[in-house]
Write an enzyme that holds these catalytic residues in place. Sequence first.
Site, PDB file in Angstrom:
ATOM      1  N   LYS A  13       0.967  -1.333  -0.015  1.00 38.88           N
ATOM      2  CA  LYS A  13       0.044  -0.039  -0.074  1.00 38.88           C
ATOM      3  C   LYS A  13       0.924   1.245   0.176  1.00 38.88           C
ATOM      4  CE  LYS A  13      -2.453  -0.721   3.727  1.00 38.88           C
ATOM      5  NZ  LYS A  13      -1.890  -2.061   4.018  1.00 38.88           N
ATOM      6  N   ARG A  88      -9.583   2.131   8.973  1.00 41.29           N
ATOM      7  CA  ARG A  88      -9.072   0.533   9.036  1.00 41.29           C
ATOM      8  C   ARG A  88     -10.393  -0.258   9.867  1.00 41.29           C
ATOM      9  NH1 ARG A  88      -3.393   1.223   8.724  1.00 41.29           N
ATOM     10  NH2 ARG A  88      -2.094  -0.893   8.746  1.00 41.29           N
ATOM     11  N   ARG A 127      11.224  -7.259   5.000  1.00 42.19           N
ATOM     12  CA  ARG A 127      11.138  -5.944   4.549  1.00 42.19           C
ATOM     13  C   ARG A 127      12.057  -4.965   5.192  1.00 42.19           C
ATOM     14  NH1 ARG A 127       5.496  -2.688   4.037  1.00 42.19           N
ATOM     15  NH2 ARG A 127       5.280  -3.003   6.455  1.00 42.19           N
ATOM     16  N   ARG A 161      11.012  -2.427  10.689  1.00 45.47           N
ATOM     17  CA  ARG A 161      10.229  -1.682  11.642  1.00 45.47           C
ATOM     18  C   ARG A 161       9.841  -2.852  12.599  1.00 45.47           C
ATOM     19  NH1 ARG A 161       5.198   0.199   7.750  1.00 45.47           N
ATOM     20  NH2 ARG A 161       3.800  -0.548   9.466  1.00 45.47           N
ATOM     21  N   ARG A 172      -1.084  -8.577  13.229  1.00 46.21           N
ATOM     22  CA  ARG A 172      -1.713  -7.437  11.972  1.00 46.21           C
ATOM     23  C   ARG A 172      -2.537  -8.117  11.260  1.00 46.21           C
ATOM     24  NH1 ARG A 172       3.772  -5.001  10.152  1.00 46.21           N
ATOM     25  NH2 ARG A 172       2.121  -3.604   8.564  1.00 46.21           N
TER      26      ARG A 172
HETATM   27  P1  AMP Z   1       0.698   0.936   8.364  1.00 50.79           P
HETATM   28  O1  AMP Z   1       2.036   1.919   8.486  1.00 50.79           O
HETATM   29  O2  AMP Z   1      -0.509   1.666   7.635  1.00 50.79           O
HETATM   30  O3  AMP Z   1       0.914  -0.509   8.241  1.00 50.79           O
HETATM   31  O4  AMP Z   1       0.356   1.282  10.040  1.00 50.79           O
HETATM   32  C1  AMP Z   1       1.261   0.748  11.076  1.00 50.79           C
HETATM   33  C2  AMP Z   1       0.359   0.787  12.392  1.00 50.79           C
HETATM   34  O5  AMP Z   1      -0.130   1.946  12.755  1.00 50.79           O
HETATM   35  C3  AMP Z   1      -0.567  -0.110  12.342  1.00 50.79           C
HETATM   36  O6  AMP Z   1      -0.540  -1.594  12.572  1.00 50.79           O
HETATM   37  C4  AMP Z   1      -1.544   0.293  13.518  1.00 50.79           C
HETATM   38  O7  AMP Z   1      -1.060  -0.175  14.684  1.00 50.79           O
HETATM   39  C5  AMP Z   1      -1.073   1.830  13.208  1.00 50.79           C
HETATM   40  N1  AMP Z   1      -2.372   2.603  12.575  1.00 50.79           N
HETATM   41  C6  AMP Z   1      -2.180   3.058  11.235  1.00 50.79           C
HETATM   42  N2  AMP Z   1      -3.210   3.512  10.796  1.00 50.79           N
HETATM   43  C7  AMP Z   1      -4.422   3.351  11.736  1.00 50.79           C
HETATM   44  C8  AMP Z   1      -5.751   3.614  11.894  1.00 50.79           C
HETATM   45  N3  AMP Z   1      -6.395   3.849  10.593  1.00 50.79           N
HETATM   46  N4  AMP Z   1      -6.248   3.151  12.797  1.00 50.79           N
HETATM   47  C9  AMP Z   1      -5.756   2.475  14.025  1.00 50.79           C
HETATM   48  N5  AMP Z   1      -4.409   2.194  14.059  1.00 50.79           N
HETATM   49  C10 AMP Z   1      -3.685   2.483  12.815  1.00 50.79           C
END
Ligand code: AMP
Length: 218
Positions: A13, A88, A127, A161, A172
């Site tokens: 994404k 989400r 990654r 990460r 996740r």
């Molecule tokens: P991402 O970089 O989109 O994979 O997000 C990494 C982490 O940030 C996720 O696993 C959540 O812990 C948190 N996170 C990101 N976006 C959201 C969201 N819209 N709602 C809740 N937690 C989020």
Amino acid sequence: MRIVLVGPPGAGKGTQAAYLAENLSIPHVSTGDLFRANIGQGTALGKQAQEYMNAGELVPDEVTIGMAKDRLDQPDAAEGFLLDGFPRNLAQAEALDQILAERGAHLDGVLDLEIPEDQVVQRIAGRRTCRTDSAHTFHVDHKRPQVAGRCDECGGELYQRADDSEETVRKRLEVYHRETEPIIGFYQAKGLVVTISAMGRVAEVTERAMDALRTKAA
Ligand code: AMP
């Protein structure tokens, strides 16, 4: 254009969002990046988010929705945006509808990136992400940087990460199926969803995504 990108962790994404936002001349709004920036700056919001992120859980809605709204209120997002990682869950999708309705705006499309489940863990656990720009990602087997530990594009430091460990990726994924997948049905009912395969080279997926969005907007 106002677009939401959905898909499981590891679908690419962030990478696709960066290219698509550039092609469409709209800002790329990633709630994950906003949280990581807050953590890097040591803000109160970052401290609230970190524990949930490291556990692979969703950050609570009251924190996330306010942060997303503030970002969408910035002038550069007035005419369009590409949302990556938000909404989400259904409560966030409803909150987004309300934010847009207050402005007399609406979404133009929801791009759903599909990837077979067995690819996810393999993609994410290997990654490595650039500290300077999280859209620059590498892979220990499939996309090694030319200089170990350094980003080919900007020289930034590469790191894993904290939430990319195998155990957290599995968590996740579980959260994705339970919380996030239902928003696809929510948006399907509004006729907004286009689904494409996220398999193949990055440029091929971008092309596929652009074609799908053009068809949707036509
Ligand atoms: P991402 O970089 O989109 O994979 O997000 C990494 C982490 O940030 C996720 O696993 C959540 O812990 C948190 N996170 C990101 N976006 C959201 C969201 N819209 N709602 C809740 N937690 C989020």
